[in-house]
Design an enzyme around this catalytic site. Structure first.
Site, PDB file in Angstrom:
ATOM      1  N   TYR A 128      -6.769   2.828   6.442  1.00  0.00           N
ATOM      2  CA  TYR A 128      -5.228   1.174   5.891  1.00  0.00           C
ATOM      3  C   TYR A 128      -5.177   0.645   7.323  1.00  0.00           C
ATOM      4  O   TYR A 128      -4.706  -0.118   7.214  1.00  0.00           O
ATOM      5  CB  TYR A 128      -4.291   2.377   5.588  1.00  0.00           C
ATOM      6  CG  TYR A 128      -3.479   2.928   6.476  1.00  0.00           C
ATOM      7  CD1 TYR A 128      -3.162   2.680   7.578  1.00  0.00           C
ATOM      8  CD2 TYR A 128      -3.117   4.215   6.538  1.00  0.00           C
ATOM      9  CE1 TYR A 128      -3.207   3.194   8.368  1.00  0.00           C
ATOM     10  CE2 TYR A 128      -2.619   5.003   6.468  1.00  0.00           C
ATOM     11  CZ  TYR A 128      -2.372   4.831   8.600  1.00  0.00           C
ATOM     12  OH  TYR A 128      -1.726   5.330   8.812  1.00  0.00           O
ATOM     13  N   CYS A 133      36.334  20.865  25.032  1.00  0.00           N
ATOM     14  CA  CYS A 133      35.526  21.399  26.425  1.00  0.00           C
ATOM     15  C   CYS A 133      36.442  22.394  27.494  1.00  0.00           C
ATOM     16  O   CYS A 133      37.696  22.308  26.713  1.00  0.00           O
ATOM     17  CB  CYS A 133      35.043  20.208  27.259  1.00  0.00           C
ATOM     18  SG  CYS A 133      36.108  19.568  27.906  1.00  0.00           S
ATOM     19  N   ASP A 177       1.838  10.177   3.306  1.00  0.00           N
ATOM     20  CA  ASP A 177       2.753  11.042   3.804  1.00  0.00           C
ATOM     21  C   ASP A 177       1.892  12.479   4.549  1.00  0.00           C
ATOM     22  O   ASP A 177       1.672  13.366   4.828  1.00  0.00           O
ATOM     23  CB  ASP A 177       3.619  11.508   3.378  1.00  0.00           C
ATOM     24  CG  ASP A 177       5.025  12.313   4.327  1.00  0.00           C
ATOM     25  OD1 ASP A 177       5.113  12.328   5.076  1.00  0.00           O
ATOM     26  OD2 ASP A 177       6.128  13.097   4.016  1.00  0.00           O
ATOM     27  N   LYS A 212      11.149   2.356   2.236  1.00  0.00           N
ATOM     28  CA  LYS A 212      10.938   3.869   1.642  1.00  0.00           C
ATOM     29  C   LYS A 212      11.715   4.302   0.416  1.00  0.00           C
ATOM     30  O   LYS A 212      12.467   3.489   0.033  1.00  0.00           O
ATOM     31  CB  LYS A 212      11.863   4.575   2.392  1.00  0.00           C
ATOM     32  CG  LYS A 212      11.614   4.119   4.196  1.00  0.00           C
ATOM     33  CD  LYS A 212       9.805   4.789   4.995  1.00  0.00           C
ATOM     34  CE  LYS A 212      10.004   6.737   5.288  1.00  0.00           C
ATOM     35  NZ  LYS A 212      10.330   6.845   6.436  1.00  0.00           N
ATOM     36  N   GLU A 264       0.855  -1.182  -0.103  1.00  0.00           N
ATOM     37  CA  GLU A 264      -0.431  -0.130   0.598  1.00  0.00           C
ATOM     38  C   GLU A 264       0.338   0.984  -0.165  1.00  0.00           C
ATOM     39  O   GLU A 264       2.176   1.471   0.969  1.00  0.00           O
ATOM     40  CB  GLU A 264      -0.832  -0.368   0.974  1.00  0.00           C
ATOM     41  CG  GLU A 264      -1.916  -1.192   1.741  1.00  0.00           C
ATOM     42  CD  GLU A 264      -1.979  -1.111   3.075  1.00  0.00           C
ATOM     43  OE1 GLU A 264      -2.507  -0.541   3.214  1.00  0.00           O
ATOM     44  OE2 GLU A 264      -2.666  -2.791   3.459  1.00  0.00           O
ATOM     45  N   CYS A 266      33.711  16.670  32.407  1.00  0.00           N
ATOM     46  CA  CYS A 266      33.307  17.598  31.067  1.00  0.00           C
ATOM     47  C   CYS A 266      32.322  18.076  30.990  1.00  0.00           C
ATOM     48  O   CYS A 266      31.169  17.834  31.218  1.00  0.00           O
ATOM     49  CB  CYS A 266      33.591  16.572  29.602  1.00  0.00           C
ATOM     50  SG  CYS A 266      33.000  17.087  28.487  1.00  0.00           S
ATOM     51  N   CYS A 280      35.957  12.148  24.949  1.00  0.00           N
ATOM     52  CA  CYS A 280      36.897  13.001  25.398  1.00  0.00           C
ATOM     53  C   CYS A 280      36.776  12.298  27.275  1.00  0.00           C
ATOM     54  O   CYS A 280      35.984  11.648  27.082  1.00  0.00           O
ATOM     55  CB  CYS A 280      35.916  14.287  25.310  1.00  0.00           C
ATOM     56  SG  CYS A 280      36.772  15.134  27.187  1.00  0.00           S
ATOM     57  N   LYS A 337       2.489   4.409   1.045  1.00  0.00           N
ATOM     58  CA  LYS A 337       2.789   4.468   2.407  1.00  0.00           C
ATOM     59  C   LYS A 337       2.199   6.489   2.838  1.00  0.00           C
ATOM     60  O   LYS A 337       3.559   7.849   1.648  1.00  0.00           O
ATOM     61  CB  LYS A 337       3.994   4.921   3.034  1.00  0.00           C
ATOM     62  CG  LYS A 337       4.631   5.339   4.567  1.00  0.00           C
ATOM     63  CD  LYS A 337       5.283   4.818   5.212  1.00  0.00           C
ATOM     64  CE  LYS A 337       6.102   4.840   6.413  1.00  0.00           C
ATOM     65  NZ  LYS A 337       5.684   6.236   6.489  1.00  0.00           N
ATOM     66  N   CYS A 376      39.673  17.548  23.649  1.00  0.00           N
ATOM     67  CA  CYS A 376      37.613  17.840  23.642  1.00  0.00           C
ATOM     68  C   CYS A 376      38.035  19.306  23.434  1.00  0.00           C
ATOM     69  O   CYS A 376      38.486  20.644  24.079  1.00  0.00           O
ATOM     70  CB  CYS A 376      37.430  17.331  24.969  1.00  0.00           C
ATOM     71  SG  CYS A 376      35.503  18.340  25.473  1.00  0.00           S
TER      72      CYS A 376
HETATM   73  S1  IVH Z   1      -0.280   0.404   8.560  1.00  0.00           S
HETATM   74  C1  IVH Z   1       0.559  -1.385  12.863  1.00  0.00           C
HETATM   75  N1  IVH Z   1      -0.540   1.567   6.697  1.00  0.00           N
HETATM   76  O1  IVH Z   1       3.643   5.241   8.623  1.00  0.00           O
HETATM   77  C2  IVH Z   1       1.096  -0.678  11.966  1.00  0.00           C
HETATM   78  N2  IVH Z   1       0.598   2.732   8.155  1.00  0.00           N
HETATM   79  O2  IVH Z   1       5.571   4.549   9.735  1.00  0.00           O
HETATM   80  C3  IVH Z   1       0.179   0.097  11.789  1.00  0.00           C
HETATM   81  N3  IVH Z   1       1.057   4.789   6.787  1.00  0.00           N
HETATM   82  O3  IVH Z   1       1.989   6.117  11.920  1.00  0.00           O
HETATM   83  C4  IVH Z   1       0.047   1.493  10.477  1.00  0.00           C
HETATM   84  N4  IVH Z   1       0.257   5.188   4.978  1.00  0.00           N
HETATM   85  O4  IVH Z   1       1.184   7.254   9.579  1.00  0.00           O
HETATM   86  C5  IVH Z   1       0.220   1.927   7.255  1.00  0.00           C
HETATM   87  N5  IVH Z   1      -1.028   2.174   3.841  1.00  0.00           N
HETATM   88  C6  IVH Z   1      -0.224   3.052   5.423  1.00  0.00           C
HETATM   89  C7  IVH Z   1       0.714   3.904   5.414  1.00  0.00           C
HETATM   90  C8  IVH Z   1       0.708   4.422   7.215  1.00  0.00           C
HETATM   91  C9  IVH Z   1       1.010   5.988   6.043  1.00  0.00           C
HETATM   92  C10 IVH Z   1       1.708   5.349   8.272  1.00  0.00           C
HETATM   93  C11 IVH Z   1       1.341   5.871   9.435  1.00  0.00           C
HETATM   94  C12 IVH Z   1       2.103   4.829  10.500  1.00  0.00           C
HETATM   95  C13 IVH Z   1       3.324   4.986  10.070  1.00  0.00           C
HETATM   96  C14 IVH Z   1       4.237   4.033  10.549  1.00  0.00           C
END
Ligand code: IVH
Length: 699
Positions: free
Chosen positions: A237, A421, A129, A325, A125, A449, A443, A127, A419
């Site tokens: 999600y 300091c 932002d 990522k 899925e 320190c 240090c 991610k 150092c």
């Molecule tokens: S699942 C147990 N699905 O990513 C984890 N998170 O780094 C449940 N996020 O805090 C999260 N898209 O804010 C999930 N398709 C997605 C997501 C997602 C964005 C974010 C969410 C979470 C963070 C985790």
């Protein structure tokens, strides 16, 4: 209202001072307005101050302060929203950065579940932002909405969440559990973000740096009418607490969420095996520019929910999911200086001071250079043009030097031998226990320190430790320099010292409200969870996860401190007990013995202890057949991996140990069990086969 001259006339130092003044003045007006509900200035005067702040920041973008009023655009400070305890904590995700990491995730899942060659299905899925939110529905009706907060407790922003059209007030369709916390991401699309910033510029307000900040600022408005005017969106999600199961797979769960009226990312896919994970990533990377909203990666989740349950969690993230990522963003800038910073353990780190540059929507001014070897390897010189990268929340890094742009006469950097300091102690190159030189230089000043002491204090008040709001780096350093705070206990003593408080009230830019806030922030942390307390002590090798394990192992502060005194005396039984905890090894034991072996530290901890109420660690389960029992697994297991067996036993309140002793209650022995089985027999312990163990725990 004092107005210290036209913005155009300010030079840099004057601008910095003026921004500091405006931050304080506006903060105290905000407080009067929001908390005391008694505005101390007219709206017009308040707006003028804000505009002045924005105008100075526009001229000197690199002077924008962390506590800049522009970053809060009306956002109410956190104490304005009531706390909400999540029914099930909102966790974070582990990161993966490469194809190899993604393939390793698949391999790990299969190993843990002992699947052999069986192909695992995943959802992939986007991610998104934005910022996550949890929506509690009871009998299909939205009754409360909260931000993530620290994962356990968030802020009640129900009224604001209700203004988002994609959040149903009443669930559609059928099949929803009586109680469900629906989780998802609040975000702002690119077009809406551009329009919002254009409008802000028109009215002289500061633009938001990126859609995520804008979504966060918009959701955390005191006035829901303002939130309603912001075109926020929501993708569902996941879920937290549920009164009964509603799906068998993540994929079906997404379909269910959609059928109840939520938006679910149309780009989510169901894929198979490691190749499926890689394809999905490539697909999303290609689709990214055309999505119309920011994503920073792909979230992979094991599709089968029964497998998710078996996989469980490691500390604060699930074993069944990972965030892959996208690569970091990069930019070029000039390296203006290299400073040497001293960390709390005395390790020194060179820091690059950069000409401010925007990387991925954030202004970067500093980057880590890691160590002397790294500087030599990259041959980074002052005056060089460098490529800087930033990914997520990690510290920006210098990737490489643009050699063609090197100014004539740039000299190789000469690493200091002492150092910085006031003690100027010589820096020593660290060696491992095996006597091998490492890249770390320290240090040797230890507690003499001042740089190390202040770093200890910074760690102590930091967000994941005591999290003392209002005692930021600047304030803490000032108090330290003045001798008001020298060690952690002083923080709690300070707010009981009326004489000191009185002098603080008299201070320029401080005053009654700041003192009241500081006092409240400190008092709020006088009660603290045991794991946070342990983490805050700053023992080497004891991060958050280890602190949690140790806290759960000992249960309460008294037992922990008594055990540490014995570890310091190198009492073999106490050391063995610590060693038996999951993830605790020789390095942690050595560090704990060294830390508590230092009289100075023992005194500091005792003084701190007497200022606090330390909460017992979350009690392990007590209502299962194996609760409180110490279990040792030995030999090979056939129905599950060692990791899974351990995780399952711990989730049922058992302690899993690696060594058999008279304290062991159950030994689970598989084929090939050797000396441990022998010891168990000698000690007359209960020995179970894997089948018998599974029957005992009702699996
Ligand atoms: S699942 C147990 N699905 O990513 C984890 N998170 O780094 C449940 N996020 O805090 C999260 N898209 O804010 C999930 N398709 C997605 C997501 C997602 C964005 C974010 C969410 C979470 C963070 C985790």
């Amino acid at each position: 209202m004092p107005d210290t001259g036209a913005v155009e006339m300010l030079d840099e130092p004057a601008a910095a001072a003026e921004l500091a003044r405006l931050a304080d003045v506006l903060a105290s007006h905000d407080l009067r307005y929001y908390q005391d509900q008694s505005p101390s200035v007219s709206d017009a005067d308040y707006d003028a101050l804000k505009r002045r702040n924005a105008a100075i920041e526009a001229r000197f973008p690199h002077l924008v302060r962390d506590n800049s009023p522009s970053l809060r655009v009306g956002a109410r400070r956190s104490e304005s929203f009531a706390p909400v305890a999540h029914g099930v904590p909102m966790l974070s995700l582990d990161n993966a950065f490469s194809d190899e990491d993604a393939a390793e995730f698949d391999a790990r899942v299969r190993r843990f579940l002992r699947l052999g060659d069986e192909v695992v299905a995943y959802t992939a899925e986007p991610k998104i932002d934005g910022l996550s939110a949890s929506l509690r529905y009871e009998n299909g009706v939205l009754i409360q909405g909260a931000t993530r907060g620290d994962g356990r407790v968030g802020e009640d922003v129900t009224a604001n969440l209700r203004t988002i059209p994609e959040i149903p007030h009443r669930l559609a369709g059928t099949g929803w559990p009586e109680v469900i916390e629906v989780r998802g991401e609040v975000y702002l699309g690119h077009a809406e973000f551009a329009a919002l910033n254009a409008a802000a510029e028109q009215s002289g307000d500061k633009a938001y740096a990126n859609p995520r900040n804008a979504a966060s600022g918009s959701l955390r408005q005191i006035d829901p009418a303002i939130t309603a005017g912001r075109p926020l969106r929501f993708f569902a999600y996941a879920w937290g607490l549920i009164s009964e199961p509603f799906a068998e797979s993540q994929w079906d769960a997404l379909a269910a969420l959609r059928s109840w009226g939520f938006s679910v990312t149309p780009q989510a896919r169901r894929v198979e095996g490691a190749t499926g994970l890689l394809d999905a990533y490539a697909g999303l990377e290609a689709a990214r520019p055309g999505l119309g909203f920011d994503i920073d990666g792909v979230v992979y989740k094991v599709d089968r929910l029964d497998w998710q349950t078996r996989l469980g969690f490691v500390s604060r993230s699930p074993r069944w999911a990972v965030a892959r990522k996208f690569p970091a963003e990069r930019a070029r800038t000039i390296l203006e200086a290299i400073d040497i910073q001293v960390g709390r353990t005395g390790a020194v780190t060179p820091v690059a001071r950069l000409r401010p540059v925007t990387v991925g929507g954030v202004v970067v001014e500093n980057a880590t250079l890691h160590n002397a070897d790294e500087i030599a390897r990259k041959d980074v010189r002052i005056g060089d043009t460098v490529v800087v990268q930033r990914a997520g929340d990690v510290i920006p890094q210098i990737v490489e030097v643009v050699l063609e742009a090197r100014p004539a006469g740039a000299e190789p950097f000469v690493y200091p031998t002492h150092c910085p300091c006031p003690l100027r102690t010589p820096l020593a190159r660290e060696t491992t226990t095996a006597g091998v030189e490492t890249v770390v230089r320290r240090c040797t000043g230890e507690f003499a320190c001042p740089f190390q002491r202040i770093e200890h204090l910074k760690h102590f008040v930091s967000r994941r430790a005591f999290d003392i709001e209002g005692l930021g780096e600047k304030q803490l350093t000032a108090f330290f320099d003045e001798g008001l705070i020298g060690e952690p206990a002083d923080i709690f003593r300070l707010v009981r010292n009326e004489t000191v408080l009185a002098t603080l009230r008299e201070r320029d830019g401080y005053g009654e409200t700041s003192v009241r806030n500081l006092r409240a922030a400190i008092e709020a942390r006088r009660t603290i969870a045991l794991d946070r307390f342990i983490f805050a002590l700053g023992i080497r090798h004891v991060g958050e996860t280890t602190a949690l394990v140790i806290a759960r192992g000992y249960g309460d502060a008294e037992s922990f401190l008594a055990a540490m005194d014995r570890v310091a005396d190198r009492d073999p039984e106490a050391m063995a007990e610590l060693d038996a905890f999951d993830q605790v090894g020789a390095a942690v034991i050595e560090a704990a013995a060294a830390y508590f072996g230092e009289d100075h530290n023992r005194r500091i901890v005792r003084a701190l202890r007497s200022e606090l109420t330390i909460l017992d660690a979350e009690k392990p389960k007590t209502d299962t057949a194996v609760a409180g029992k110490t279990v040792v697994f030995t030999g090979s297991l056939e129905r599950m991996t060692r990791d899974e067996a351990k995780a399952r036993a711990e989730s049922l309140g058992a302690k899993v140990s690696s060594a058999v002793s008279k304290k062991t209650d159950i030994v689970v022995a598989g084929p090939g069990a050797g000396s441990k089985l022998k010891t168990a027999a000698e000690l007359g312990l209960t020995v179970l086969t894997e089948e018998e163990w599974l029957a005992l725990i009702g699996a």
